[in-house]
Write a protein that holds these residues in place. Sequence first.
Motif, PDB file in Angstrom:
ATOM      1  N   CYS A 247       0.841  -1.195   0.000  1.00 33.09           N
ATOM      2  CA  CYS A 247       0.000   0.000   0.000  1.00 33.09           C
ATOM      3  C   CYS A 247       0.881   1.252   0.000  1.00 33.09           C
ATOM      4  N   THR A 248       0.491   2.207  -0.848  1.00 33.23           N
ATOM      5  CA  THR A 248       1.160   3.507  -0.883  1.00 33.23           C
ATOM      6  C   THR A 248       0.105   4.598  -0.951  1.00 33.23           C
ATOM      7  N   SER A 249       0.577   5.830  -0.778  1.00 31.02           N
ATOM      8  CA  SER A 249      -0.260   6.962  -1.154  1.00 31.02           C
ATOM      9  C   SER A 249      -0.591   6.822  -2.638  1.00 31.02           C
ATOM     10  N   ASN A 250      -1.771   7.306  -3.025  1.00 34.76           N
ATOM     11  CA  ASN A 250      -2.136   7.237  -4.441  1.00 34.76           C
ATOM     12  C   ASN A 250      -1.867   8.556  -5.152  1.00 34.76           C
ATOM     13  N   LEU A 251      -1.200   9.487  -4.484  1.00 30.51           N
ATOM     14  CA  LEU A 251      -0.916  10.790  -5.090  1.00 30.51           C
ATOM     15  C   LEU A 251       0.558  10.883  -5.455  1.00 30.51           C
ATOM     16  N   CYS A 252       0.816  11.207  -6.702  1.00 28.02           N
ATOM     17  CA  CYS A 252       2.183  11.429  -7.144  1.00 28.02           C
ATOM     18  C   CYS A 252       2.805  12.551  -6.318  1.00 28.02           C
ATOM     19  N   THR A 253       4.103  12.443  -6.030  1.00 29.02           N
ATOM     20  CA  THR A 253       4.779  13.474  -5.244  1.00 29.02           C
ATOM     21  C   THR A 253       5.302  14.608  -6.118  1.00 29.02           C
ATOM     22  N   HIS A 254       5.142  14.509  -7.441  1.00 29.76           N
ATOM     23  CA  HIS A 254       5.617  15.573  -8.325  1.00 29.76           C
ATOM     24  C   HIS A 254       4.572  16.675  -8.444  1.00 29.76           C
ATOM     25  N   GLN A 255       3.424  16.338  -9.014  1.00 29.76           N
ATOM     26  CA  GLN A 255       2.288  17.260  -9.063  1.00 29.76           C
ATOM     27  C   GLN A 255       1.053  16.439  -8.743  1.00 29.76           C
TER      28      GLN A 255
ATOM     29  N   LEU B   6       7.466   8.189  -2.327  1.00 27.75           N
ATOM     30  CA  LEU B   6       6.041   7.983  -2.107  1.00 27.75           C
ATOM     31  C   LEU B   6       5.849   7.403  -0.712  1.00 27.75           C
ATOM     32  N   ARG B   7       4.842   7.853  -0.030  1.00 24.58           N
ATOM     33  CA  ARG B   7       4.559   7.307   1.301  1.00 24.58           C
ATOM     34  C   ARG B   7       4.074   5.863   1.176  1.00 24.58           C
ATOM     35  N   THR B   8       4.612   5.007   2.010  1.00 25.86           N
ATOM     36  CA  THR B   8       4.159   3.612   2.022  1.00 25.86           C
ATOM     37  C   THR B   8       3.523   3.304   3.378  1.00 25.86           C
ATOM     38  N   TYR B   9       2.656   2.319   3.372  1.00 35.98           N
ATOM     39  CA  TYR B   9       1.936   1.925   4.588  1.00 35.98           C
ATOM     40  C   TYR B   9       2.036   0.406   4.734  1.00 35.98           C
ATOM     41  N   PRO B  10       2.589  -0.062   5.857  1.00 38.66           N
ATOM     42  CA  PRO B  10       2.605  -1.506   6.082  1.00 38.66           C
ATOM     43  C   PRO B  10       1.175  -2.062   6.117  1.00 38.66           C
TER      44      PRO B  10
END
Length: 104
Positions: free
Chosen positions: A40-48, A87-91
């Motif tokens: 699982c990660t954030s679904n938002l790109c870290t660029h824009q 990208l943010r990840t979530y265990p």
Amino acid sequence: MSSRVRLCARGDVEPGQMLRVDIAGVPPLAAFNIDGEIHCTSNLCTHQFAILTDGFFEDDVVECPLHGGCFNVRTGAALEFPCKTPLRTYPVTAVGEDLYVDIE
Ligand code: FES
């Protein structure tokens, strides 16, 4: 302080596929199935602003649909220009067939 939220059921995302997960009050999440293991990660790109699950997923890499930046979904590492911020990840925690993540 974190709260545990249900990400999805294990069967909701097939191997090699990704799933957009929108939960009220929680940042947009993405679930990725790598050989039966869910990440699982954030679904938002870290660029824009772009939703990563609108892009492409292969092996353990997701490619942003907007400018083609890439991230490793296991580690969150930014792999391709123009993305530099990880990208943010979530265990992911499994409880039976349901999968949960802890959100701060
Ligand atoms: Fe994702 Fe630019 S918004 S690479």
